[in-house]
Design a protein around this motif. Structure first.
Motif, PDB file in Angstrom:
ATOM      1  N   TRP A  50       0.866  -1.179   0.000  1.00  0.00           N
ATOM      2  CA  TRP A  50       0.000   0.000   0.000  1.00  0.00           C
ATOM      3  C   TRP A  50       0.903   1.229   0.000  1.00  0.00           C
ATOM      4  O   TRP A  50       1.846   1.316   0.806  1.00  0.00           O
ATOM      5  N   TYR A  51       0.597   2.152  -0.878  1.00  0.00           N
ATOM      6  CA  TYR A  51       1.319   3.402  -1.006  1.00  0.00           C
ATOM      7  C   TYR A  51       0.322   4.544  -0.849  1.00  0.00           C
ATOM      8  O   TYR A  51      -0.894   4.341  -0.969  1.00  0.00           O
ATOM      9  N   ARG A  52       0.852   5.731  -0.622  1.00  0.00           N
ATOM     10  CA  ARG A  52      -0.026   6.898  -0.585  1.00  0.00           C
ATOM     11  C   ARG A  52       0.672   8.093  -1.199  1.00  0.00           C
ATOM     12  O   ARG A  52       1.904   8.159  -1.250  1.00  0.00           O
ATOM     13  N   GLN A  53      -0.154   9.006  -1.653  1.00  0.00           N
ATOM     14  CA  GLN A  53       0.390  10.202  -2.298  1.00  0.00           C
ATOM     15  C   GLN A  53      -0.503  11.394  -2.020  1.00  0.00           C
ATOM     16  O   GLN A  53      -1.728  11.294  -2.075  1.00  0.00           O
ATOM     17  N   VAL A  54       0.152  12.517  -1.698  1.00  0.00           N
ATOM     18  CA  VAL A  54      -0.545  13.786  -1.564  1.00  0.00           C
ATOM     19  C   VAL A  54      -0.066  14.691  -2.677  1.00  0.00           C
ATOM     20  O   VAL A  54       1.048  14.531  -3.187  1.00  0.00           O
TER      21      VAL A  54
END
Length: 116
Positions: free
Chosen positions: A36-40
């Motif tokens: 799982w990755y996240r990006q803003v």
């Protein structure tokens, strides 16, 4: 055709919980590292948590003790349980099949917003 379909995002208050799920088809799921990755906006996508085919896990320091990644090889799913959410956890969360250093396969992303 490879598909990764994420679900479970949404709006939650600080301190709350959310559970993200990613269902995978079209690849040999059990042989893939899942993450799982996240990006803003304006920042690079970052690894949040990963799980190997054998079930070993790793986490970003910022989520250790709050998030738990798990996989179900019988159902071709990987789940991210997120507890004690903070405003800084707000991001688009992506599921990936493949190691962080590889091209791999990506889901479409699901928005998580932590706000009162």
């Amino acid at each position: 055709q490879v598909q990764l379909v994420e679900s479970g995002g949404g709006l939650v208050q600080p301190g709350g919980s959310l559970r993200l799920s990613c269902t995978v088809s079209g690849i040999g799921f059990r042989s893939y590292i899942m993450g799982w990755y996240r990006q803003v906006p304006g920042k690079q996508r970052e690894l949040v948590a990963g799980v190997t085919s054998g079930g070993s896990t790793n986490y970003a320091e910022s989520v250790k003790g709050r998030f738990t990644i798990s996989r179900d090889n019988a159902k071709n799913t990987v789940t991210l349980q997120m507890n004690s959410l903070k405003s800084e956890d707000t991001a688009v969360y992506y599921c990936k099949a493949g190691a962080s250093s590889s091209g791999g396969y990506w889901g479409q992303g699901t928005q998580v917003t932590v706000s009162s």
